[in-house]
Design a protein around this motif. Structure first.
Motif, PDB file in Angstrom:
ATOM      1  N   GLY A  35       8.918  -1.538  -2.654  1.00  0.00           N
ATOM      2  CA  GLY A  35       7.472  -1.531  -2.757  1.00  0.00           C
ATOM      3  C   GLY A  35       6.774  -0.697  -1.706  1.00  0.00           C
ATOM      4  O   GLY A  35       7.397  -0.007  -0.893  1.00  0.00           O
ATOM      5  N   ILE A  36       5.450  -0.799  -1.739  1.00  0.00           N
ATOM      6  CA  ILE A  36       4.559  -0.087  -0.829  1.00  0.00           C
ATOM      7  C   ILE A  36       3.610  -1.102  -0.201  1.00  0.00           C
ATOM      8  O   ILE A  36       3.158  -2.038  -0.864  1.00  0.00           O
ATOM      9  CB  ILE A  36       3.716   0.968  -1.585  1.00  0.00           C
ATOM     10  CG1 ILE A  36       4.608   1.981  -2.302  1.00  0.00           C
ATOM     11  CG2 ILE A  36       2.760   1.680  -0.632  1.00  0.00           C
ATOM     12  CD1 ILE A  36       5.331   2.930  -1.391  1.00  0.00           C
ATOM     13  N   GLU A  37       3.305  -0.905   1.062  1.00  0.00           N
ATOM     14  CA  GLU A  37       2.207  -1.649   1.682  1.00  0.00           C
ATOM     15  C   GLU A  37       0.981  -0.755   1.631  1.00  0.00           C
ATOM     16  O   GLU A  37       0.966   0.330   2.222  1.00  0.00           O
ATOM     17  CB  GLU A  37       2.532  -2.023   3.126  1.00  0.00           C
ATOM     18  CG  GLU A  37       1.403  -2.798   3.784  1.00  0.00           C
ATOM     19  CD  GLU A  37       1.784  -3.319   5.156  1.00  0.00           C
ATOM     20  OE1 GLU A  37       1.806  -4.556   5.332  1.00  0.00           O
ATOM     21  OE2 GLU A  37       2.066  -2.490   6.042  1.00  0.00           O
ATOM     22  N   LEU A  38      -0.027  -1.187   0.902  1.00  0.00           N
ATOM     23  CA  LEU A  38      -1.223  -0.383   0.680  1.00  0.00           C
ATOM     24  C   LEU A  38      -2.261  -0.605   1.778  1.00  0.00           C
ATOM     25  O   LEU A  38      -2.269  -1.642   2.429  1.00  0.00           O
ATOM     26  CB  LEU A  38      -1.837  -0.735  -0.671  1.00  0.00           C
ATOM     27  CG  LEU A  38      -0.978  -0.454  -1.907  1.00  0.00           C
ATOM     28  CD1 LEU A  38      -1.637  -1.039  -3.149  1.00  0.00           C
ATOM     29  CD2 LEU A  38      -0.734   1.031  -2.073  1.00  0.00           C
ATOM     30  N   ASN A  39      -3.130   0.392   1.937  1.00  0.00           N
ATOM     31  CA  ASN A  39      -4.252   0.309   2.870  1.00  0.00           C
ATOM     32  C   ASN A  39      -5.546   0.406   2.081  1.00  0.00           C
ATOM     33  O   ASN A  39      -5.708   1.330   1.265  1.00  0.00           O
ATOM     34  CB  ASN A  39      -4.211   1.444   3.890  1.00  0.00           C
ATOM     35  CG  ASN A  39      -2.931   1.440   4.692  1.00  0.00           C
ATOM     36  OD1 ASN A  39      -2.493   0.397   5.161  1.00  0.00           O
ATOM     37  ND2 ASN A  39      -2.317   2.601   4.846  1.00  0.00           N
ATOM     38  N   GLY A  40      -6.477  -0.515   2.339  1.00  0.00           N
ATOM     39  CA  GLY A  40      -7.734  -0.510   1.613  1.00  0.00           C
ATOM     40  C   GLY A  40      -8.437   0.828   1.674  1.00  0.00           C
ATOM     41  O   GLY A  40      -8.991   1.313   0.682  1.00  0.00           O
ATOM     42  N   PHE A  41      -8.425   1.487   2.844  1.00  0.00           N
ATOM     43  CA  PHE A  41      -9.150   2.737   2.995  1.00  0.00           C
ATOM     44  C   PHE A  41      -8.416   3.927   2.371  1.00  0.00           C
ATOM     45  O   PHE A  41      -8.942   5.044   2.358  1.00  0.00           O
ATOM     46  CB  PHE A  41      -9.436   3.025   4.477  1.00  0.00           C
ATOM     47  CG  PHE A  41      -8.207   3.245   5.321  1.00  0.00           C
ATOM     48  CD1 PHE A  41      -7.692   4.515   5.491  1.00  0.00           C
ATOM     49  CD2 PHE A  41      -7.581   2.184   5.939  1.00  0.00           C
ATOM     50  CE1 PHE A  41      -6.571   4.726   6.282  1.00  0.00           C
ATOM     51  CE2 PHE A  41      -6.452   2.379   6.721  1.00  0.00           C
ATOM     52  CZ  PHE A  41      -5.947   3.654   6.895  1.00  0.00           C
TER      53      PHE A  41
END
Length: 283
Positions: A35-41
């Motif tokens: 998976g990926i850890e996403l960033n809101g920005f």
């Protein structure tokens, strides 16, 4: 099962177009990550000034805010293991953050540290702990875990013998606030990462992994070398001990994050090299 993931901040330079992003995600899946850890920005349109500031800091975010990340991840067979957000956004509109977490089918929201914040101010750190407790209470109502991600600022002392990080551990509610522990930064600050991990125990919900060392070979110009981030297994951190502790407390994901010093200046080559180390570890 502990998931293996990559932090999205590594991918700004290889996600310049949607087509390139698809190929990047395909490479990540092929390397063996879940998976990926996403960033809101990085998954929403970002003001120009924010993009410039992150670029000057050595972490270009690209224009990924215009992409359909949910569809891109699904097509690549990857999962959003967590989502980085700022505390202000969580406190201002927790319902919006909860909707976004549900959209990406993740139960982890991570606060990524505070900007322009004095971690040597005990009162300020206590207020931060209180704010984290409040935000975590709102998220928990919808089954979302709030965790705090450290850098090295948290290892400043608020008083003799007491770091800001220890104060955050002490003042946050164990039933509400978890931690995404990044072992690189305490090591950089001269603190024992294994000791901190043991102190966190099961409150460590996610583990940011990196290695630290130097690529320089041959004679040194001076007796002093500067350390930097390295691919896993190429540096000098005791990753085996760190992973053993992470597995012992049952973290949900081990997440790779580096910002620079990549092999051939390529984040893809770098994460592929680190994947080789992770494959040798039993999860």
């Amino acid at each position: 099962m502990i998931e293996k993931a990559v932090q999205q901040i590594m991918l700004g330079t290889v996600c310049k177009t949607e087509a390139q992003t698809k190929e990047t995600l395909r490479c990540i899946k092929q390397a063996g990550y879940d998976g990926i850890e996403l960033n809101g920005f990085m998954i929403r349109p970002t003001p120009f000034i924010v993009r410039m500031l992150t670029k000057f800091a050595g972490m270009p975010v690209g224009k990924g805010g215009n992409y359909h990340w949910k569809e891109l991840l699904k097509e690549a067979g990857l999962h959003a293991v967590s989502l980085h957000e700022d505390l202000g956004s969580v406190r201002k509109d927790p319902d919006a953050v909860i909707r976004e977490a549900n959209e990406f089918q993740t139960k982890h929201i991570v606060i990524t540290g505070m900007y322009r914040f004095d971690y040597s101010d005990k009162a300020a750190v206590c207020k931060l702990a209180s704010d984290l407790n409040h935000a975590a209470t709102e998220l928990k109502k919808s089954g979302i875990q709030l965790s705090y991600h450290n850098h090295n600022c948290e290892f400043r002392k608020v008083e003799p013998g007491l770091t800001a990080y220890e104060l955050l551990i002490r003042e946050t509610d164990p039933d509400l606030v978890g931690f995404e522990f990044d072992s690189y930064w305490p090591t950089e600050a001269g603190v024992s990462a294994p000791d901190v991990m043991k102190r966190l125990g099961t409150r460590m919900k996610l583990f940011h992994i990196n290695d630290r060392g130097t690529r320089i070979t041959g004679p040194s110009m001076t007796p002093i070398l500067t350390s930097d981030s390295m691919e896993l297994g190429d540096g000098n951190m005791d990753l085996d001990a760190l992973l053993t502790q992470a597995k012992a407390v049952g973290v949900d994901a081990v997440i790779l994050e580096t910002h620079k010093n990549w092999i051939d200046k390529s984040p893809l080559r770098s994460l592929e090299r680190s994947a080789e180390y992770l494959k040798r570890c039993s999860f």
